[in-house]
Design an enzyme around this catalytic site. Structure first.
Site, PDB file in Angstrom:
ATOM      1  N   ASP A 281       0.827  -1.196   0.000  1.00 36.44           N
ATOM      2  CA  ASP A 281       0.000   0.000   0.000  1.00 36.44           C
ATOM      3  C   ASP A 281       0.867   1.254   0.000  1.00 36.44           C
ATOM      4  O   ASP A 281       1.841   1.362   0.756  1.00 36.44           O
ATOM      5  CB  ASP A 281      -0.900  -0.006   1.243  1.00 36.44           C
ATOM      6  N   GLU A 323       0.623  -0.942  -5.280  1.00 37.55           N
ATOM      7  CA  GLU A 323      -0.505  -0.016  -5.213  1.00 37.55           C
ATOM      8  C   GLU A 323       0.062   1.379  -5.476  1.00 37.55           C
ATOM      9  O   GLU A 323       0.303   2.166  -4.558  1.00 37.55           O
ATOM     10  CB  GLU A 323      -1.198  -0.089  -3.851  1.00 37.55           C
TER      11      GLU A 323
END
Length: 646
Positions: A281, A323
């Protein structure tokens, strides 16, 4: 040849079940094969003169975590090495969901496995399920732990049981690794607040505003409405801390090797729990440097490659997803470049594909879509994409300004039009979305809303207009039919498969009311699911339409990401036309009409490409062979065709 290919060669041909001694030998071979690259990357970030002890600690971490990896997972690693780039198969179809909003907890999720099997889903992305603050927590992305399951979802043993059930069913599991930041309740942050200087160095903390003000001169704002600026004052420790996302999310200081080593242990612990794909992330933000926007820096790429190469030594069957919702030319760099080509992340989000699909919905034109995808820098042959219509987050408008200008549009005005179209600012638009994080100084904003509501289904139901409902259903199936035919892993957001609408209940919850992304994170409607087979309505139409397309995808060898893609100019900007594996007999031609009126394509194009013979073509979706009686093939509004090569 990247390192994964070297490891496959070292493993040899799959044979009988290897002994623990052979598994240990393969670990040593992988470590030796990666040693030089790992060493060079580590000392490029942490100079050898001061950090030899840290590098020795890294070697011990790898050995200890391999020792702790279960025999079952080690054998799965070997199996996947034997399969090569297993994640490029056309057999994968994914779904993303919040466990609590989907069904409640991990045990109930295990009970829902027949639901996924029936739809054809075999790749699941579970949103964060580890411990987080009780109040605002960015949907779980403010982590209090990287490995402990939040009691609201169950126990660690429940999770181990779930991953075992996934392996038995052949379901690939993806979980997040919140690599850029922790919550301000994380044990390291609590130690820092208590005045422990060791842990204050785990974050970017400063005694005054001098350095933060220098950073701010070039740092953009991620959440300008709710968390303006990039630093927060912490009165408990009397210092300023970098908080690029929310005030309660503290950015980790990767210039400190202790942070990398600790996070590497967290990563390996996660992989040893049975996770197949680990979603890094916010990885674009990992390295901070004054005078830059602190995104996509070379050091961040080296850091990601270092994580990847270490993970590969311990768990070669586990892969990483980037991501990185950044400009297209930046996205492909997360696959690795030059000596690191193919040695960073195996998968990345195809964010520009998603954004351009929504642009085509609003404009009814496909030139920007075709141009953006056609100009996307090539990825390594060993990597793949996640293709999606929407996710748990917002829809960003990260187009290349030069591509918009080439169409004769002003980039700023065009983005404003898209916000107006999707966010209920144009009376004639069928979309019902909301604006996320509008910045009045730059005019930038993003879009939130469920797929069905953004495509007009919510408004059509309100108006009780059967024709508009049918039109919205066709658009939903058209968009998903496009990504199901594209190279990569298609990902459905849970609820889209039954046409779930916006959820406005978040506006009554104090810790969510300022975050419009909750509008597209509905609680799953199991009552509707229970009636799918008995009621003929928009939900059943979408569900069974998607079920059919997913099954069809898995039957077509030409849709694997090892096969080619070509974009064709159909001479009609309302049509999106692309071809998969056109060089072989397995070729498939995909045609989609984004307009609200019938459109035509020249049959001479279909014939030249090999999809028309003696005036006939075969549509894989309905299984019918049809005859064309003129030089033009008419395609209905929102219609999707998958043509088989003749």
């Amino acid at each position: 040849m990247n390192q994964a290919a070297i490891h496959k060669t070292l493993a040899g041909k799959p044979g009988s079940k290897p002994t623990s001694g052979k598994l240990g030998l393969l670990f040593e071979k992988r470590r030796a094969a990666n040693f030089t690259l790992i060493q060079d990357l580590f000392f490029s970030l942490y100079p050898e003169a001061r950090h030899t002890a840290s590098f020795e600690s890294l070697q011990k971490i790898l050995a200890d975590h391999f020792q702790n990896r279960s025999a079952e997972l080690k054998l799965q690693d070997l199996k996947r090495q034997g399969e090569g780039n297993w994640y490029q198969s056309g057999a994968w179809a994914g779904m993303q969901l919040y466990v609590d909003r989907f069904c409640g907890d991990l045990n109930k999720l295990k009970d829902k496995l027949p639901y996924f099997e029936a739809l054809g889903i075999n790749f699941l992305h579970l949103m964060p399920i580890t411990k987080r603050p009780a109040g605002p927590n960015d949907g779980g992305y403010a982590v209090n732990s990287y490995s402990e399951i939040d009691p609201a979802y169950g126990t660690d043993q429940d999770f181990i049981s779930l991953t075992a059930a996934f392996r038995e069913k052949g379901i690939c599991l993806m979980l997040d690794f919140v690599v850029n930041h922790t919550s301000d309740e994380f044990p390291w942050a609590l130690e820092a607040k208590a005045g422990n200087p060791k842990y204050q160095e785990y974050y970017y903390t400063f005694p005054d505003r001098n350095l933060p003000d220098l950073f701010e001169q070039s740092l953009p704002e991620v959440f300008p409405e709710t968390s303006p600026g990039n630093f927060t004052y912490c009165p408990q420790m009397g210092r300023w801390v970098m908080t690029v996302f929310n005030t309660y999310q503290w950015d980790l200081n990767y210039t400190n090797p202790a942070v990398f080593l600790s996070m590497l242990e967290n990563l390996l612990d996660l992989s040893n729990k049975g996770v197949d794909v680990i979603r890094f992330d916010a990885l674009a933000f990992l390295w901070k440097k004054i005078g830059t926007n602190s995104q996509n820096l070379p050091e961040a790429h080296r850091l990601i490659a270092l994580f990847r190469l270490c993970l590969q030594v311990v768990a070669p069957g586990v892969i990483i997803l980037a991501e990185a919702i950044v400009a297209p030319e930046e996205i492909v760099r997360y696959f690795g470049q030059d000596i690191l080509k193919g040695n960073e992340c195996e998968i990345a989000y195809n964010a520009i594909f998603m954004a351009c699909l929504w642009n085509s919905v609003a404009t009814k034109k496909t030139r920007l879509l075709r141009q953006s995808l056609g100009n996307l820098p090539p990825k390594p042959d060993t990597c793949t994409w996640i293709n999606y219509i929407r996710c748990h987050d917002d829809i960003g408008l990260g187009f290349d300004d030069s591509h918009i200008s080439a169409l004769g549009w002003d980039p700023h005005t065009h983005r404003r039009f898209l916000l107006d179209y999707f966010c209920q600012r144009l009376e004639w638009s069928p979309a019902k979305g909301a604006v996320f994080m509008y910045n009045p100084f730059t005019g930038d904003g993003r879009i939130t809303g469920s797929t069905a509501s953004l495509l007009g289904l919510e408004r059509a139901i309100e108006e009780k207009d059967a024709s508009k409902i049918s039109k919205a259903v066709r658009k939903i199936l058209m968009l998903y039919g496009i990504i199901l035919a594209a190279p990569g892993i298609p990902l459905i957001y849970a609820g889209d498969e039954i046409g779930m609408l916006n959820d406005y209940s978040y506006m009554n919850e104090a810790d969510k009311v300022m975050d419009s992304r909750w509008i597209n994170r509905p609680i799953h409607d199991w009552r509707t699911v229970s009636r799918l087979s008995s009621e003929k309505n928009h939900a059943s139409g979408i569900y069974y339409g998607l079920q059919h397309l997913i099954a069809l995808r898995k039957q077509q060898p030409g849709l694997a990401d090892t096969r080619s893609i070509r974009y064709h100019d159909a001479g009609n900007d309302h049509l999106f036309v692309f071809e998969r594996d056109g060089e072989s007999d397995n070729g498939i031609l995909i045609l989609a009409n984004f307009d609200d009126s019938p459109q035509v394509v020249r049959t001479s194009l279909l014939g030249a490409l090999g999809y028309l013979r003696e005036g006939q073509f075969q549509n894989l979706i309905d299984g019918k062979t049809k005859k064309v009686r003129s030089g033009l093939l008419e395609i209905s509004p929102g219609e999707l065709l998958w043509l088989r090569k003749c």
